[in-house]
Design a protein around this motif. Structure first.
Motif, mmCIF file in Angstrom:
data_model
loop_
_atom_site.group_PDB
_atom_site.id
_atom_site.type_symbol
_atom_site.label_atom_id
_atom_site.label_comp_id
_atom_site.label_asym_id
_atom_site.label_seq_id
_atom_site.Cartn_x
_atom_site.Cartn_y
_atom_site.Cartn_z
ATOM 1 N N ALA A 1 0.846 -1.207 0.000
ATOM 2 C CA ALA A 1 0.000 0.000 0.000
ATOM 3 C C ALA A 1 0.880 1.255 0.000
ATOM 4 N N TYR A 2 1.985 1.190 0.738
ATOM 5 C CA TYR A 2 2.932 2.323 0.776
ATOM 6 C C TYR A 2 3.535 2.516 -0.620
ATOM 7 N N ASP A 3 3.995 1.411 -1.195
ATOM 8 C CA ASP A 3 4.635 1.507 -2.511
ATOM 9 C C ASP A 3 3.667 2.054 -3.560
ATOM 10 N N GLU A 4 2.409 1.640 -3.465
ATOM 11 C CA GLU A 4 1.421 2.112 -4.456
ATOM 12 C C GLU A 4 1.192 3.621 -4.317
ATOM 13 N N LEU A 5 1.170 4.069 -3.067
ATOM 14 C CA LEU A 5 0.963 5.513 -2.849
ATOM 15 C C LEU A 5 2.147 6.308 -3.417
ATOM 16 N N VAL A 6 3.361 5.810 -3.154
ATOM 17 C CA VAL A 6 4.551 6.511 -3.661
ATOM 18 C C VAL A 6 4.543 6.493 -5.194
ATOM 19 N N GLU A 7 4.169 5.364 -5.760
ATOM 20 C CA GLU A 7 4.147 5.261 -7.233
ATOM 21 C C GLU A 7 3.149 6.268 -7.827
ATOM 22 N N GLU A 8 1.982 6.343 -7.225
ATOM 23 C CA GLU A 8 0.990 7.309 -7.729
ATOM 24 C C GLU A 8 1.531 8.739 -7.590
ATOM 25 N N PHE A 9 2.201 8.981 -6.489
ATOM 26 C CA PHE A 9 2.775 10.312 -6.260
ATOM 27 C C PHE A 9 3.788 10.656 -7.359
ATOM 28 N N ILE A 10 4.660 9.705 -7.638
ATOM 29 C CA ILE A 10 5.701 9.966 -8.647
ATOM 30 C C ILE A 10 5.082 10.193 -10.032
ATOM 31 N N GLN A 11 4.090 9.374 -10.359
ATOM 32 C CA GLN A 11 3.404 9.566 -11.659
ATOM 33 C C GLN A 11 2.796 10.962 -11.743
ATOM 34 N N ALA A 12 2.196 11.389 -10.633
ATOM 35 C CA ALA A 12 1.546 12.706 -10.611
ATOM 36 C C ALA A 12 2.585 13.816 -10.735
ATOM 37 N N VAL A 13 3.735 13.638 -10.073
ATOM 38 C CA VAL A 13 4.808 14.637 -10.182
ATOM 39 C C VAL A 13 5.250 14.753 -11.633
ATOM 40 N N LYS A 14 5.407 13.612 -12.277
ATOM 41 C CA LYS A 14 5.888 13.639 -13.673
ATOM 42 C C LYS A 14 4.895 14.364 -14.589
ATOM 43 N N ARG A 15 3.616 14.174 -14.304
ATOM 44 C CA ARG A 15 2.602 14.842 -15.132
ATOM 45 C C ARG A 15 2.538 16.340 -14.849
ATOM 46 N N ARG A 16 2.480 16.672 -13.563
ATOM 47 C CA ARG A 16 2.263 18.076 -13.174
ATOM 48 C C ARG A 16 3.524 18.930 -13.325
ATOM 49 N N PHE A 17 4.660 18.348 -12.944
ATOM 50 C CA PHE A 17 5.893 19.140 -12.899
ATOM 51 C C PHE A 17 7.007 18.409 -13.644
ATOM 52 N N PRO A 18 6.870 18.295 -14.974
ATOM 53 C CA PRO A 18 7.812 17.468 -15.733
ATOM 54 C C PRO A 18 9.254 17.958 -15.677
ATOM 55 N N LYS A 19 9.469 19.223 -15.309
ATOM 56 C CA LYS A 19 10.850 19.724 -15.282
ATOM 57 C C LYS A 19 11.447 19.674 -13.885
ATOM 58 N N ALA A 20 10.724 19.103 -12.932
ATOM 59 C CA ALA A 20 11.192 19.184 -11.539
ATOM 60 C C ALA A 20 12.239 18.133 -11.204
ATOM 61 N N LEU A 21 13.116 18.522 -10.294
ATOM 62 C CA LEU A 21 14.058 17.591 -9.677
ATOM 63 C C LEU A 21 13.483 17.234 -8.311
ATOM 64 N N LEU A 22 13.493 15.954 -7.998
ATOM 65 C CA LEU A 22 12.934 15.536 -6.712
ATOM 66 C C LEU A 22 14.037 15.033 -5.783
ATOM 67 N N GLN A 23 14.066 15.599 -4.598
ATOM 68 C CA GLN A 23 15.069 15.208 -3.592
ATOM 69 C C GLN A 23 14.369 14.413 -2.492
ATOM 70 N N TRP A 24 14.793 13.149 -2.339
ATOM 71 C CA TRP A 24 14.276 12.319 -1.240
ATOM 72 C C TRP A 24 15.009 12.724 0.032
ATOM 73 N N GLU A 25 14.286 12.938 1.093
ATOM 74 C CA GLU A 25 14.911 13.449 2.318
ATOM 75 C C GLU A 25 14.351 12.765 3.555
ATOM 76 N N ASP A 26 15.255 12.305 4.385
ATOM 77 C CA ASP A 26 14.909 11.776 5.711
ATOM 78 C C ASP A 26 13.883 10.636 5.684
ATOM 79 N N PHE A 27 14.075 9.748 4.714
ATOM 80 C CA PHE A 27 13.375 8.455 4.726
ATOM 81 C C PHE A 27 14.240 7.501 5.548
ATOM 82 N N LYS A 28 13.638 6.559 6.214
ATOM 83 C CA LYS A 28 14.423 5.587 6.968
ATOM 84 C C LYS A 28 15.110 4.617 6.007
ATOM 85 N N LYS A 29 16.163 4.007 6.496
ATOM 86 C CA LYS A 29 17.104 3.311 5.608
ATOM 87 C C LYS A 29 16.484 2.407 4.532
ATOM 88 N N ALA A 30 15.566 1.504 4.888
ATOM 89 C CA ALA A 30 15.082 0.547 3.897
ATOM 90 C C ALA A 30 14.369 1.281 2.750
#
Ligand SMILES: NC(=O)C1=CN([C@@H]2O[C@H](COP(=O)(O)OP(=O)(O)OC[C@H]3O[C@@H](n4cnc5c(N)ncnc54)[C@H](OP(=O)(O)O)[C@@H]3O)[C@@H](O)[C@H]2O)C=CC1
Ligand SMILES: CC(=O)C(=O)O
Ligand SMILES: [Mg+2]
Length: 568
Positions: free
Chosen positions: A227-256
């Motif tokens: 369920a977590y992975d699906e939410l992140v995947e939907e988020f990334i797809q939406a970012v690509k559609r809405r903000f195709p020129k954006a750079l995304l920085q992952w920050e302060d996720f736990k190790k795994a």
């Protein structure tokens, strides 16, 4: 979403189209000039009578606002004051941050931002950025459509599970993306309308937060698994559609999740993980500076990294490549870097469950070869005594774990040890610089993740530089955006580390500083960005921009100055 119409003008004030009038204009942090509105602007924009009579010059306005913030002694009050300023008048906020960087960096960033994240639900005034929760599944495109501006180029996203060394802070983690993006604007000049902080508020396992009636976040246990992975995947797809020129920085996720998400999306989206890759680069630069001070080569170093998470393994990867470039190979390469996690030296005994650690696990025979019993004690003291490291790095978040015994034992094998306890915030540092300097009789070369005061020892002042990824991420981001890179590789962080190391003056090295002065952050960032942009082109990650790299970098570097305001 609005289009923010700012025309850059290198020869005078920028030109801004302003669609707002009256109260709406004063209430908008990106257009508001407060007492600096001129009589003519007040007339033209329907502001007459809404402000006290006198127009402040920029200088007077900055002075007044600065004094209003520093009249409070408590850092968290200063944080609240600065956040309120950012929500009221962004140009003024960035002017003050730039002008008083040494004083305000520890407020909007580590350590005070950590405190602000912890108290977030108790000091909450106004939202900034976007929150996405599991309830938004199927609607993330719509949520991103609520971003204030349509040209986001930089997104810093966290899921709040490992905020600095403070653990799971739920919705309060939002302070981190906000702080990181403020630094992108200060250091790299990325315009604030192009910066978007996002919290994936997938719940929290922090019981204190779940039981706090004031908690403002999604009050459920953390979403995990598919369920977590699906939410992140939907988020990334939406970012690509809405903000195709954006750079995304992952920050302060736990190790795994940090490693998994970086690997999964590195080729699908312009993105990097700051804790894994940015931290590695800043640490490499510090170690390189230490070697320069000592007149030693990479091949002479033995490195102990305490902490096998995002930061620790990221560093191990960068340092291994650095040693390799200096000709170290085979068993010598394996044994030049020891990584310890909460169970001690990571040994390949069939029990390692974290995939990312396997690459750095020693074989039992490697441990035996330096006198460590793989079945016995493989804790920090034992490994220091056996390995005799020349470089000691702390990425464990465990306060005070570099004890006097550990440091004295290290110094027995390395007269001038390089020691970087880089865990944040201040209270989580593995050792205080004052202790390190005293225990080593002034010989250690020290840098820390959070800022510390200089240390006096036997009449000498030891400046303590900050070994923090703030020296790296703005330059990498700026360089990649300037050439519209398609993806970000580890090599970009290597060149970023090398160009950061180039920025340290001989005078600083002579004082034992491992990093340049923070006040030069903007120039350092520009220097790194140019190197990164060039490397993108060399590596086929981008094409040379029309007009050249320098012009492309400089075009993105906005200076916080009031623009000429054009009514529309
Ligand atoms: N200065 C800077 O620029 C940066 C600093 N940091 C700081 O680094 C720290 C760690 O961050 P990150 O790597 O992302 O966190 P992670 O949660 O990914 O990793 C933490 C690691 O520390 C290990 N650890 C915990 N307790 C001990 C112990 N007693 N002895 C040895 N190892 C221990 C954990 O072991 P196990 O795997 O067994 O659980 C884990 O491997 C934080 O404090 C963070 O603020 C991070 C990024 C940048
Ligand atoms: C600095 C940073 O990114 C951290 O401590 O997580
Ligand atoms: Mg971080």
């Amino acid at each position: 979403m609005q289009t923010f119409r700012l025309q850059r003008n290198p020869d005078g004030p920028d030109r801004l189209e302003v669609p707002l009038r009256g109260r709406a204009l004063l209430a908008h942090p990106m257009y508001n000039k407060g007492t600096a509105f001129t009589a003519e602007e007040r007339r033209g924009f329907g502001l007459e009578g809404m402000l006290p009579e006198r127009t402040s010059s920029g200088e007077v306005q900055r002075k007044r606002t600065y004094q209003a913030i520093v009249r409070k002694d408590d850092p968290i009050e200063r944080y609240i004051g600065l956040a309120a300023l950012q929500d009221r008048n962004e140009v003024l906020f960035y002017q003050l941050l730039q002008e008083h960087l040494d004083e305000f960096l520890p407020i909007v960033y580590t350590p005070t931002v950590g405190q602000a994240c912890k108290k977030y639900s108790h000091i909450f005034r106004r939202g900034r950025g976007l929150w996405i929760t599991p309830r938004d599944k199927g609607r993330i495109d719509e949520i991103l459509g609520n971003a204030p501006y349509d040209d986001a180029r930089l997104i810093v996203v966290t899921d709040n599970e490992r905020i600095l060394g403070l653990g799971d802070l739920g919705a309060g983690g939002m302070g981190i993306p906000i702080g990181k993006l403020a630094l992108y604007t200060v250091a790299a000049g990325i315009h604030p309308s192009q910066c978007l902080p996002i919290s994936l508020d997938v719940g929290t396992d922090n019981e204190a937060l779940l039981n706090d009636e004031l908690y403002v976040g999604f009050r459920e246990k953390r979403l995990r698994g598919e369920a977590y992975d699906e939410l992140v995947e939907e988020f990334i797809q939406a970012v690509k559609r809405r903000f195709p020129k954006a750079l995304l920085q992952w920050e302060d996720f736990k190790k795994a999740n940090a490693f998994r998400l970086l690997d999964r999306y590195a080729d699908r989206l312009l993105s990097f993980n700051d804790d894994i890759q940015g931290t590695a680069a800043v640490t490499l630069a510090g170690v390189m500076a230490g070697c320069r001070i000592l007149g030693q080569s990479a091949a002479e170093q033995r490195v102990l990294i305490l902490g096998g998470g995002a930061a620790g393994i990221g560093i191990a990867r960068q340092l291994r490549e650095w040693l390799r470039r200096d000709g170290v190979e085979g068993e010598a390469l394996t044994r030049a870097i020891a990584v310890l996690d909460s169970k001690g030296l990571i040994i390949d005994d069939g029990s390692i469950s974290d995939e990312h650690k396997k690459d750095f696990a020693w074989r039992p025979e490697d441990a035996k070869a330096i006198g460590i019993d793989p079945e016995g004690d493989k804790g920090l003291e034992t490994v220091v005594a056996a390995l005799k490291p020349t470089v000691l790095l702390g990425t464990s978040g465990q306060p005070g774990i570099f004890t006097r015994e550990v440091i004295e034992s290290m110094q027995a094998g390395a007269e001038r040890p390089i020691i970087l306890p880089i865990s944040n915030p201040t209270a989580n540092t593995e050792a205080r610089p004052e202790d390190l300097i005293h225990w080593t009789k002034g010989r250690a070369l020290v840098a820390t993740g959070s800022p510390f005061d200089p240390v006096e020892y036997e009449g000498e002042t030891h400046e303590i530089a900050q070994g923090n990824n703030v020296y790296i991420f703005p330059g990498v981001g700026l360089g990649a955006l300037a050439v519209e890179a398609r993806s970000i590789s580890d090599r970009l962080f290597t060149v970023a580390a090398e160009s950061l190391a180039e920025c340290i003056s001989q005078a600083d090295l002579d004082k034992g500083r491992l990093y340049p002065q923070m006040s030069g952050l903007r120039d350092i960032t520009r220097h790194i960005a140019l190197t990164v942009a060039r490397a993108c082109i060399e590596d086929g990650l981008a094409e040379e921009p029309v007009g050249g790299i320098e012009a492309a970098v400089d075009h993105l570097m906005w200076e916080p100055e009031y623009p000429e305001m054009v009514p529309v």
